[in-house]
Design a protein around this motif. Sequence first.
Motif, PDB file in Angstrom:
ATOM      1  N   PRO A 172      80.606  39.392  93.421  1.00  0.00           N
ATOM      2  CA  PRO A 172      79.641  38.311  93.235  1.00  0.00           C
ATOM      3  C   PRO A 172      78.240  38.764  93.618  1.00  0.00           C
ATOM      4  N   GLU A 173      77.281  37.849  93.552  1.00  0.00           N
ATOM      5  CA  GLU A 173      75.919  38.151  93.953  1.00  0.00           C
ATOM      6  C   GLU A 173      75.427  37.091  94.924  1.00  0.00           C
ATOM      7  N   ILE A 174      74.321  37.407  95.590  1.00  0.00           N
ATOM      8  CA  ILE A 174      73.761  36.486  96.580  1.00  0.00           C
ATOM      9  C   ILE A 174      72.629  35.681  95.940  1.00  0.00           C
ATOM     10  N   VAL A 180      76.789  32.757  98.081  1.00  0.00           N
ATOM     11  CA  VAL A 180      77.389  33.831  97.299  1.00  0.00           C
ATOM     12  C   VAL A 180      77.930  33.211  96.020  1.00  0.00           C
ATOM     13  N   LEU A 181      77.479  33.732  94.875  1.00  0.00           N
ATOM     14  CA  LEU A 181      77.782  33.127  93.575  1.00  0.00           C
ATOM     15  C   LEU A 181      78.535  34.089  92.675  1.00  0.00           C
ATOM     16  N   MET A 182      79.345  33.489  91.802  1.00  0.00           N
ATOM     17  CA  MET A 182      79.927  34.226  90.678  1.00  0.00           C
ATOM     18  C   MET A 182      79.729  33.368  89.440  1.00  0.00           C
ATOM     19  N   GLN A 183      79.026  33.913  88.456  1.00  0.00           N
ATOM     20  CA  GLN A 183      78.716  33.184  87.227  1.00  0.00           C
ATOM     21  C   GLN A 183      78.115  31.811  87.557  1.00  0.00           C
ATOM     22  N   GLU A 184      77.158  31.809  88.483  1.00  0.00           N
ATOM     23  CA  GLU A 184      76.402  30.629  88.908  1.00  0.00           C
ATOM     24  C   GLU A 184      77.224  29.617  89.698  1.00  0.00           C
ATOM     25  N   VAL A 227      78.885  22.699  90.554  1.00  0.00           N
ATOM     26  CA  VAL A 227      78.212  23.889  91.093  1.00  0.00           C
ATOM     27  C   VAL A 227      79.129  24.755  91.951  1.00  0.00           C
ATOM     28  N   ALA A 228      80.255  24.209  92.413  1.00  0.00           N
ATOM     29  CA  ALA A 228      81.145  24.962  93.304  1.00  0.00           C
ATOM     30  C   ALA A 228      82.162  25.758  92.502  1.00  0.00           C
TER      31      ALA A 228
END
Length: 324
Positions: A172-174, A180-184, A227-228
């Motif tokens: 994921p990205e920060i 911490v997100l994956m595909q928003e 969003v979750a």
Amino acid sequence: MAVKDAVLHALEQARGERLSGGRLAEALGVSRAAVHKAIGVLRAEGLAIDGVPGEGYRLADSDDSLTAAGVQALLSSGCIGREMLVVPSITSTNTVMKERYLDRPHGFVLAAEEQTGGRGRLGRTFVSPSGTGVYFTILLHPSLPLTHIQYATLAAAVAVTRAISDTAGFTPEIKWVNDVLMQEKKLNGTLTEAVIEGESGSVSSLIVGIGINLRPNPAWPEDVRKVAGAISEFGRVPRRAELIAAVLTHFEQVFALAEQGRERELVAQYRAHLGCIGRKITVISPLEKYEAECVGLNDEGHLLIRTPDGRETALSTGEISIRL
């Protein structure tokens, strides 16, 4: 370490393999009867341990029990998590840490199967049912000035990102500051709180609360569902002990940079996982909402943005939130 915990530690390290009662007894310096008794207690606590006469005991690959000994068997840290308490249910690991455990040593961790009154940023509350995620708080007694406590939050974000990459099979990205997100989709929540000494005004303790979604939470309201996200939606769902151990190990490695005066290296590692640089964002503060472009991150971990009129500014942690 109690015999029961020592037996579990050995079985966890040999996960999926069989260890004979005699081998366990010899390694732990106890009798075979003590090992047999410990196995019985662990089974009664719900651990999936099978035994075959002449071959030994094995902790099943599918066992997802959460115990301090199970987490510690997987740690590669020197301090963080080496003292740990796991409880079945709690209001909030951060709240109870502040109420009961501030006298514990640096690196103490409080984890729970579920939270009934979890807390997030801006006073938000949430329910964390058993089986949907991991919930734990790290206690720190840092020798850092008040102006440097944000590095604990940055370290936590890096640790969660790397732990998910290690255990779930995707990276994921920060989203600044600590999501911490994956595909928003938001996979975690982190809440860092400082305990300040009244006379000196210095930080006596930091508590870093971390929650990570393993599976969708049935208690999420409709607006949160938009969003979750959860690890199960993007990759392999790791065992809870495996994931917590990975986070604690990475957190110790990254936070140590701040303790050693190497903050720029910590920020560089954080920047490498940041997903908003070069993208259009919406900045939302208590007073206003406006569009901007994310252009970078300074050495203090503040987000650098450029507004449509060409003005560049740095955003401090805790002041705003960002929507990509």
